[in-house]
Design a protein around this motif. Structure first.
Motif, PDB file in Angstrom:
ATOM      1  N   UNK A 274       0.880  -1.222  -0.104  1.00 14.48           N
ATOM      2  CA  UNK A 274      -0.268  -0.061   0.044  1.00 14.48           C
ATOM      3  C   UNK A 274       0.817   1.185   0.135  1.00 14.48           C
ATOM      4  N   UNK A 275       1.781   1.375   0.818  1.00 15.54           N
ATOM      5  CA  UNK A 275       2.898   2.304   0.917  1.00 15.54           C
ATOM      6  C   UNK A 275       3.398   2.817  -0.499  1.00 15.54           C
ATOM      7  N   UNK A 276       3.950   1.523  -0.937  1.00 13.00           N
ATOM      8  CA  UNK A 276       4.839   1.675  -2.266  1.00 13.00           C
ATOM      9  C   UNK A 276       3.854   2.371  -3.327  1.00 13.00           C
TER      10      UNK A 276
ATOM     11  N   UNK B  56       4.467   5.842  -5.229  1.00 15.46           N
ATOM     12  CA  UNK B  56       4.551   5.602  -6.639  1.00 15.46           C
ATOM     13  C   UNK B  56       3.479   6.836  -7.485  1.00 15.46           C
ATOM     14  N   UNK B  57       2.209   6.789  -6.928  1.00 14.75           N
ATOM     15  CA  UNK B  57       1.143   7.506  -7.456  1.00 14.75           C
ATOM     16  C   UNK B  57       1.170   8.876  -6.917  1.00 14.75           C
ATOM     17  N   UNK B  58       2.022   9.317  -6.155  1.00 15.38           N
ATOM     18  CA  UNK B  58       1.691  10.581  -5.463  1.00 15.38           C
ATOM     19  C   UNK B  58       2.322  11.608  -6.648  1.00 15.38           C
ATOM     20  N   UNK B  59       2.951  11.292  -7.628  1.00 16.92           N
ATOM     21  CA  UNK B  59       3.514  12.418  -8.625  1.00 16.92           C
ATOM     22  C   UNK B  59       3.866  11.363  -9.796  1.00 16.92           C
ATOM     23  N   UNK B  60       4.316  12.012 -10.908  1.00 12.89           N
ATOM     24  CA  UNK B  60       4.290  11.422 -12.142  1.00 12.89           C
ATOM     25  C   UNK B  60       5.824  10.725 -12.036  1.00 12.89           C
ATOM     26  N   UNK B  61       6.154   9.426 -12.620  1.00 14.67           N
ATOM     27  CA  UNK B  61       7.218   8.737 -12.590  1.00 14.67           C
ATOM     28  C   UNK B  61       7.781   8.416 -13.993  1.00 14.67           C
ATOM     29  N   UNK B  62       8.854   8.119 -14.034  1.00 14.11           N
ATOM     30  CA  UNK B  62       9.408   7.584 -15.313  1.00 14.11           C
ATOM     31  C   UNK B  62       8.968   6.297 -15.500  1.00 14.11           C
TER      32      UNK B  62
END
Length: 445
Positions: free
Chosen positions: A251-253, A257-263
């Motif tokens: 859940x934390x991961x 990851x969804x907290x901001x845009x990622x590569x």
């Protein structure tokens, strides 16, 4: 139950009354017959002695009337030179006694017996002398009085037995219900117990002596149920804790990851981390299912002759890199073969060897020995280490040495070792001696 016990009790009572009455009737009949026969022989001897002492044969009826019961006794004296003397008020035809042999020494075995209209006639004939003249003396008894006495005894016995059986039939339900009160009380007490009261045993002192074994068995069952509930609750707590950790990590991961845009690479790394956690959850689930199936003997073993030296050698090769990191050396002394499921055996040995490598200090020696003794193949894995605080819990599920879950793994490895050994009909033991942990596996041959 009351009706069944009543019928059983009445049946036993009827059989007992019948047996006792029949036995006493037979004993009384035998005793009376024996007394009549003794009397018959003695009377014949007495009459012969009277003749020898000079008594006249024609006077013998007078003595006979005094000595015997003329209503059922018969006296016949036959002399070839004189008239016969007969005392017979029984109505029995004296010609029935003509065929009796004349005896010099009568006894109980030589008494002749005959049935006269349903009544037994006993007779004995002896030879005697009267004034130097040979005579024969015949003494007989018709057992009409004895038969009447026995019939009265039989009828009275039957009447008493019927009355006793009727009384038992009427009173036994009341007595049985009164006797079952203690069982009803015990049943109510047992029915009112829930899981929270299992730890409180029944007071066996208040139970009747007949119910003490049942009370003791119930206390044993309550103790076992209490232990099972305790283990079940502990298992549920441990399982929830073990599942909560990887779920929270996942859940934390995902939240991070969804907290901001990622590569793309970061997304791939996040998915890889998730897969790793899910694989751990999958292994945990499989291990729990395996333990559940093993506990219910729901695992089919494929036993075969396995060389422990070969199996241990393969596992040592598999753990070589992990052991090299701590400069650990394996020392083996293996011999013989054992009957085991090859895959499950490798699983057992891998768990023990992995633990030995993980918890041994650097530069340690791990000894693996096998031998046969008393019909068993014994496998021992010995590694150095510190003494455990609670070695009796070592094979419990989710138990770890520190039990604070700071160490790796789920604490199921040794539980699986124990379950697999029990599936094989063997055992797994642990002891600590001279600074070394010693795990012993015993396989029946």
């Amino acid at each position: 139950m009351t009706l069944r016990l009543t019928l059983s009790f009445v049946l036993v009572m009827a059989l007992a009354c019948t047996g006792v009455s029949w036995t006493l009737y037979r004993a009384l009949s035998h005793e009376l017959t024996w007394r009549d026969d003794i009397t018959l022989v003695n009377r014949a001897e007495q009459i012969r002695q009277l003749l020898l002492d000079g008594a006249k044969a024609e006077n013998l009826p007078l003595y006979f009337n005094r000595m015997m019961d003329t209503r059922q006794d018969i006296l016949l004296i036959h002399s070839p030179d004189a008239r016969s003397i007969s005392v017979n008020h029984t109505g029995v035809d004296p010609s029935l006694l003509d065929a009796l042999p004349s005896l010099n020494k009568p006894d109980l075995e030589t008494i002749a017996k005959r049935d006269i209209a349903g009544t037994q006639l006993s007779a004995v004939r002896i030879a005697a002398l009267s004034y130097d003249q040979p005579v024969t003396i015949t003494v007989a008894r018709l057992a009409s009085e004895r038969q009447y006495m026995l019939e009265q005894y039989r009828d009275n016995s039957i009447m008493i037995c019927i009355i006793a059986i009727l009384l038992c039939s009427a009173l036994s339900p009341l007595l049985i219900r009164n006797g079952l009160k203690a069982i009803h009380a015990l049943s109510r007490l047992t029915a009112n117990i829930d899981s929270r009261g299992l730890s409180q045993p029944l007071d066996e002192k208040t139970l009747p002596i007949e119910l003490k074994p049942l009370g003791s068995a119930l206390n044993i069952m309550r103790q076992k149920l209490d232990d099972d509930f305790t283990r079940l609750n502990q298992f549920a707590d441990d399982l929830a804790h073990e599942l909560r950790t990887p779920v929270n990590i996942l859940l934390g991961h995902n939240q991070v990851v969804l907290n901001k845009e990622r590569t793309i690479d970061e997304y791939q790394q996040a998915l890889a981390n998730n897969i790793e956690e899910l694989e751990g959850l999958s292994r945990l689930t499989e291990n729990i299912l395996f333990l559940a199936r093993a506990e219910h003997n729901n695992i089919l073993l494929k036993k075969e002759a396995v060389s422990p030296a070969e199996a241990i050698g393969n596992l040592i090769d598999f753990l070589e890199y992990e052991a090299d990191e701590k400069n650990i050396t394996f020392v083996t002394a293996c011999e013989g073969t054992l009957q085991a499921d090859r895959i499950l055996l490798q699983r057992v040995l891998l768990n023990l060897l992995s633990n030995a490598v993980r918890y041994s200090p650097e530069n340690a020696l791990i000894h693996i020995n096998t031998w046969m003794k008393n019909g068993e193949t014994v496998v021992e894995v010995i590694n150095p280490g510190a003494e455990l605080d609670a070695p009796d819990k070592l094979f419990n599920r989710f138990w770890r040495g520190d039990n604070a879950r700071h160490s790796s793994g789920y604490g199921l490895g040794l539980s699986m070792v124990k379950a697999i050994m029990e599936l094989h009909g063997g055992s797994a033991d642990y002891r600590f001696a001279d600074g070394e942990h010693i795990f012993s596996l015993r396989f029946p041959v």
